[in-house]
Design a protein around this motif. Structure first.
Motif, PDB file in Angstrom:
ATOM      1  N   VAL A 158       0.846  -1.204   0.000  1.00  0.00           N
ATOM      2  CA  VAL A 158       0.000   0.000   0.000  1.00  0.00           C
ATOM      3  C   VAL A 158       0.877   1.248   0.000  1.00  0.00           C
ATOM      4  CG1 VAL A 158      -1.559   1.366   1.456  1.00  0.00           C
ATOM      5  CG2 VAL A 158      -2.064  -1.041   1.008  1.00  0.00           C
ATOM      6  N   GLY A 159       1.916   1.243   0.821  1.00  0.00           N
ATOM      7  CA  GLY A 159       2.817   2.393   0.883  1.00  0.00           C
ATOM      8  C   GLY A 159       3.493   2.670  -0.445  1.00  0.00           C
ATOM      9  N   ARG A 160       3.943   1.621  -1.102  1.00  0.00           N
ATOM     10  CA  ARG A 160       4.607   1.802  -2.409  1.00  0.00           C
ATOM     11  C   ARG A 160       3.622   2.335  -3.445  1.00  0.00           C
ATOM     12  NH1 ARG A 160       8.833  -0.952  -5.547  1.00  0.00           N
ATOM     13  NH2 ARG A 160       9.110   0.476  -7.269  1.00  0.00           N
ATOM     14  N   LEU A 161       2.405   1.793  -3.457  1.00  0.00           N
ATOM     15  CA  LEU A 161       1.399   2.232  -4.435  1.00  0.00           C
ATOM     16  C   LEU A 161       0.931   3.654  -4.150  1.00  0.00           C
ATOM     17  CD1 LEU A 161      -0.568  -1.110  -4.770  1.00  0.00           C
ATOM     18  CD2 LEU A 161       0.972  -0.079  -6.460  1.00  0.00           C
ATOM     19  N   ARG A 162       0.836   4.014  -2.883  1.00  0.00           N
ATOM     20  CA  ARG A 162       0.493   5.402  -2.536  1.00  0.00           C
ATOM     21  C   ARG A 162       1.639   6.324  -2.939  1.00  0.00           C
ATOM     22  NH1 ARG A 162      -1.198   6.476   3.235  1.00  0.00           N
ATOM     23  NH2 ARG A 162      -1.767   8.485   2.341  1.00  0.00           N
ATOM     24  N   GLY A 163       2.853   5.841  -2.743  1.00  0.00           N
ATOM     25  CA  GLY A 163       4.033   6.631  -3.066  1.00  0.00           C
ATOM     26  C   GLY A 163       4.136   6.995  -4.538  1.00  0.00           C
ATOM     27  N   ILE A 164       3.668   6.113  -5.404  1.00  0.00           N
ATOM     28  CA  ILE A 164       3.715   6.434  -6.835  1.00  0.00           C
ATOM     29  C   ILE A 164       2.405   7.040  -7.318  1.00  0.00           C
ATOM     30  CG2 ILE A 164       5.491   4.735  -7.381  1.00  0.00           C
ATOM     31  CD1 ILE A 164       3.252   3.020  -8.616  1.00  0.00           C
ATOM     32  N   GLY A 165       1.468   7.216  -6.390  1.00  0.00           N
ATOM     33  CA  GLY A 165       0.245   7.938  -6.730  1.00  0.00           C
ATOM     34  C   GLY A 165      -0.893   7.112  -7.279  1.00  0.00           C
ATOM     35  N   LEU A 166      -0.825   5.786  -7.163  1.00  0.00           N
ATOM     36  CA  LEU A 166      -1.916   4.954  -7.677  1.00  0.00           C
ATOM     37  C   LEU A 166      -3.038   4.755  -6.665  1.00  0.00           C
ATOM     38  CD1 LEU A 166      -0.063   2.226  -9.752  1.00  0.00           C
ATOM     39  CD2 LEU A 166      -1.291   4.241 -10.564  1.00  0.00           C
ATOM     40  N   LEU A 167      -2.755   4.953  -5.379  1.00  0.00           N
ATOM     41  CA  LEU A 167      -3.790   4.836  -4.349  1.00  0.00           C
ATOM     42  C   LEU A 167      -4.006   6.186  -3.691  1.00  0.00           C
ATOM     43  CD1 LEU A 167      -2.980   1.523  -2.419  1.00  0.00           C
ATOM     44  CD2 LEU A 167      -4.617   1.875  -4.257  1.00  0.00           C
TER      45      LEU A 167
END
Length: 181
Positions: free
Chosen positions: A48-57
């Motif tokens: 979740v952190g990685r996906l939020r970090g790239i702006g997908l979540l």
């Protein structure tokens, strides 16, 4: 906004891909998803952190469809990778070896010659981030993107010191520090 290639690298992980799939239908319930995947909650939180970090979540852990639209709009103008698996800090000789065994991003043959195999393993080791612990299934998933005999590649990576294994967990311990990412 990340490039399409960065997004593909980010989602080329089974847990992150599952998080993204669940986020497409609404906010992700981290505990429920961890239980359904049979992984630790921290693995889902990391994804979740990685996906939020790239702006997908979004902050509510739902898929950011606006980000996907932007990404889609960037695709026609995005330049394809110049050399696929060959991109990176390779000498001319290493580049020739890689070109002989790779077609695009696929490894078509595992070299029998140890010196040539070491060059290929060096390239594959670059797929694993320094300081990150990987479950065996994650290593298998990554390696099978390159070649169907991922078990042999995994064994070679461990035997040659590019990866270390303990209790079913792997981490990168060899190879160049210059990451290809």
């Amino acid at each position: 906004m990340p490039t399409p290639a960065e997004v593909l690298r980010a989602v080329a992980d089974p847990v992150r891909l599952a998080v993204l799939g669940h986020a497409a239908t609404g906010p992700v319930d981290v505990d429920a998803l961890a239980a359904s995947l049979g992984v630790a909650t921290r693995d889902v939180l990391s994804a979740v952190g990685r996906l939020r970090g790239i702006g997908l979540l979004r902050d509510d852990l739902a898929l950011d469809t606006g980000a996907l639209r932007q990404l889609g709009a960037a695709l026609p103008s995005a330049e394809p990778p110049s050399a696929g698996a060959l991109a990176g800090p390779w000498t001319d000789e290493e580049g020739e070896v890689l070109a002989r065994f790779f077609s695009g991003d696929r490894l078509h043959t595992i070299p029998t010659n140890r010196n040539k195999r070491l060059v290929v393993l060096e390239r594959l080791a670059q797929e694993f981030e320094l300081g990150v612990r990987y479950q065996e299934r994650q290593v298998n998933f990554t390696l099978q993107l390159f070649h169907p005999d991922y078990a042999a590649l995994r064994r070679y990576l461990v035997d040659e010191g590019f990866l270390t294994r303990a209790d079913g967990v792997y981490w990168r311990t060899g190879g160049r520090v210059d990451q290809l990412r």
